[in-house]
Design an enzyme around this catalytic site. Sequence first.
Site, mmCIF file in Angstrom:
data_model
loop_
_atom_site.group_PDB
_atom_site.id
_atom_site.type_symbol
_atom_site.label_atom_id
_atom_site.label_comp_id
_atom_site.label_asym_id
_atom_site.label_seq_id
_atom_site.Cartn_x
_atom_site.Cartn_y
_atom_site.Cartn_z
ATOM 1 N N LYS A 125 0.851 -1.207 0.000
ATOM 2 C CA LYS A 125 0.000 0.000 0.000
ATOM 3 C C LYS A 125 0.884 1.253 0.000
ATOM 4 O O LYS A 125 0.652 2.182 -0.771
ATOM 5 C CB LYS A 125 -0.888 0.024 1.233
ATOM 6 C CG LYS A 125 -1.591 1.353 1.478
ATOM 7 C CD LYS A 125 -2.428 1.388 2.725
ATOM 8 C CE LYS A 125 -1.671 1.728 3.969
ATOM 9 N NZ LYS A 125 -1.336 3.139 4.156
ATOM 10 N N ASN A 126 1.900 1.273 0.858
ATOM 11 C CA ASN A 126 2.699 2.493 1.001
ATOM 12 C C ASN A 126 3.720 2.694 -0.109
ATOM 13 O O ASN A 126 4.407 3.711 -0.136
ATOM 14 C CB ASN A 126 3.358 2.528 2.383
ATOM 15 C CG ASN A 126 2.323 2.717 3.472
ATOM 16 O OD1 ASN A 126 1.169 3.047 3.193
ATOM 17 N ND2 ASN A 126 2.697 2.465 4.711
ATOM 18 N N CYS A 179 -4.846 12.644 11.990
ATOM 19 C CA CYS A 179 -5.625 11.406 12.012
ATOM 20 C C CYS A 179 -5.445 10.820 13.412
ATOM 21 O O CYS A 179 -4.832 11.419 14.268
ATOM 22 C CB CYS A 179 -5.152 10.445 10.943
ATOM 23 S SG CYS A 179 -3.511 9.868 11.296
ATOM 24 N N ARG A 208 0.468 14.997 12.314
ATOM 25 C CA ARG A 208 1.041 14.717 10.992
ATOM 26 C C ARG A 208 1.114 15.979 10.107
ATOM 27 O O ARG A 208 0.388 16.135 9.139
ATOM 28 C CB ARG A 208 0.262 13.600 10.319
ATOM 29 C CG ARG A 208 0.271 12.368 11.236
ATOM 30 C CD ARG A 208 -0.420 11.190 10.665
ATOM 31 N NE ARG A 208 0.404 10.598 9.587
ATOM 32 C CZ ARG A 208 -0.064 9.585 8.869
ATOM 33 N NH1 ARG A 208 -1.281 9.138 9.053
ATOM 34 N NH2 ARG A 208 0.690 9.063 7.925
ATOM 35 N N ILE A 259 2.794 18.950 7.545
ATOM 36 C CA ILE A 259 3.378 18.827 6.203
ATOM 37 C C ILE A 259 4.451 19.889 5.976
ATOM 38 O O ILE A 259 4.816 20.203 4.846
ATOM 39 C CB ILE A 259 2.279 18.986 5.119
ATOM 40 C CG1 ILE A 259 1.411 20.209 5.458
ATOM 41 C CG2 ILE A 259 1.434 17.724 5.018
ATOM 42 C CD1 ILE A 259 0.600 20.726 4.360
ATOM 43 N N ASP A 260 4.981 20.438 7.078
ATOM 44 C CA ASP A 260 5.950 21.528 6.956
ATOM 45 C C ASP A 260 7.186 21.145 6.139
ATOM 46 O O ASP A 260 7.736 21.973 5.405
ATOM 47 C CB ASP A 260 6.373 22.019 8.344
ATOM 48 C CG ASP A 260 6.917 20.890 9.205
ATOM 49 O OD1 ASP A 260 6.259 19.829 9.295
ATOM 50 O OD2 ASP A 260 8.015 21.030 9.772
ATOM 51 N N ASP A 314 4.701 1.060 11.834
ATOM 52 C CA ASP A 314 3.479 0.428 11.314
ATOM 53 C C ASP A 314 3.307 -1.007 11.784
ATOM 54 O O ASP A 314 2.281 -1.620 11.521
ATOM 55 C CB ASP A 314 3.470 0.452 9.774
ATOM 56 C CG ASP A 314 3.329 1.858 9.246
ATOM 57 O OD1 ASP A 314 3.575 2.069 8.048
ATOM 58 O OD2 ASP A 314 2.993 2.756 10.047
ATOM 59 N N VAL A 343 8.036 7.641 16.522
ATOM 60 C CA VAL A 343 7.720 8.292 15.246
ATOM 61 C C VAL A 343 6.454 9.134 15.324
ATOM 62 O O VAL A 343 6.406 10.256 14.846
ATOM 63 C CB VAL A 343 7.611 7.235 14.115
ATOM 64 C CG1 VAL A 343 7.203 7.891 12.807
ATOM 65 C CG2 VAL A 343 8.929 6.489 13.958
ATOM 66 N N ARG A 377 -8.571 -0.482 4.418
ATOM 67 C CA ARG A 377 -7.733 0.529 3.758
ATOM 68 C C ARG A 377 -6.373 -0.055 3.396
ATOM 69 O O ARG A 377 -5.738 0.381 2.451
ATOM 70 C CB ARG A 377 -7.522 1.735 4.686
ATOM 71 C CG ARG A 377 -8.773 2.485 5.016
ATOM 72 C CD ARG A 377 -8.488 3.750 5.781
ATOM 73 N NE ARG A 377 -7.608 4.647 5.041
ATOM 74 C CZ ARG A 377 -7.470 5.941 5.342
ATOM 75 N NH1 ARG A 377 -8.142 6.461 6.346
ATOM 76 N NH2 ARG A 377 -6.661 6.704 4.637
#
Length: 429
Positions: free
Chosen positions: A36-37, A130, A135, A137-138, A318, A340, A410
Amino acid sequence: MLKTFRRKTQEVTPVNNIVIEGGHKLSGVVHISGAKNAVLPLIAAAMLPEGVSQIEETPWLTDVCFMCDVLNYLGAATSYESGTLTIDATELSNATAPFEEVQKMRASFLVMGPLLARLGQARIPLPGGCAIGARPIDLHLKGFEAMGAGITISDNYIEARVNHLHGARIYLDFPSVGATENIMMAASLAEGNTVIENAAKEPEIVDLANFLNAMGAKIKGAGTDVVRIFGVEELRPARHTTIPDRIEAGSFMLMAAITRSELFLENVITSHLQPIIAKLNDSGVRIIDDIDGLRVLPAKDILPVEIKTLPYPGFPTDMQAQFMAYLTLAGGCSSIKETVFENRFMHVPELRKMGADITVRGNTAVINGVPKLKGGRVAATDLRAGAAMIVAALAAEGETVIEQVDHIYRGYEDIIGKLLQVGAHIREE
Ligand code: EPZ
């Protein structure tokens, strides 16, 4: 223009419960799907060239549908046929990503780099946080600004504009997977050369670089902490096969280990699994690297271990929830430190409902092994927490009902079918 004839998202994610009767051994072969990733950034990258690209071994997941919805909204056509995703990005008619989709899936932010590279502009809703953290996005934006983009934020949208991206030297304060991918894609068509320092080293970064290089990009060093991208004039469509999903593989290894079952996993890349294999070995599990896959030989008694999640090649965040579920039955006290994400222990209350003995102090969970878990009604609070519920339920006494299973769909292709295949007592209701 390819017709978009794939099933709509809601067909892929019937929002029901999963019911598992625990205590049954598993046996047989599990085929691991494409990652998926890896496939989500690959889909974004297919927007860079004008023309039709194909991605093989694409898993049929809700997140893949979400990503295709975003691309359709931007003017690309997508179609999915027996594992191959075809993307026609000849025309991109829109530089504004759809609000709903971006809110649903953070990875849709990965279209920003390709939009800037292809159209010189992008307008994307601020991705929601989430369950597992804010999370930000800088680091993505820092990269785009370094390459000449002007960035403004207004009414929850990020707007970026640039005449033509130029190369830059970009240091990432954290080896962000998404930022590395977004910057790599943008830099592929920039004027001049870009260096990403402290880049993420995940296998999915290497897979993306391979796809981009197949399109004619010039990327070196993917998989190390310094990635060099030599900008080119244009890219051509390409065909690529996604790498296997190391997190799905790790999840099935734990399902075998917790039920004391021997399973064979086919379609794996062992080197991607080293941190997971190392911790399973420490807990007494033997993993045999066979010619076309991995054999999991469970431990008689589960030994406690210490885990600290880190960027690759460290232990993957994960896999944290699934491993915690497994350690609830260890003969002793284990600990897991999550470095993380700041809030990735949502599965702890759910495991406690099944009788687990877990104490959380800051970003560290201490797991005192118990003799058994008991089935109950639990929720999949996020994708990997959902996988953790499955791991626990397979070993628990009695029946477990897992709610909010849309999270699980997902990231796990045909999870019910694959588990039925190896003897699990699992159904949807
Ligand atoms: C990718 O997310 C994965 N998702 C995640 O998998 C995975 O957990 C994560 O990498 C870490 O390995 C996909 O690849 C689609 P990051 P991403 O940017 O790119 C901070 C799953 O379960 N950060 O490496 O969003 C961030 O807050 C999912 O399959 C910044 O501070 O992860 C986080 O603490 C969950 N600024 C840390 O870095 C930024 O600009 C890791 O984030 C970007 C990130």
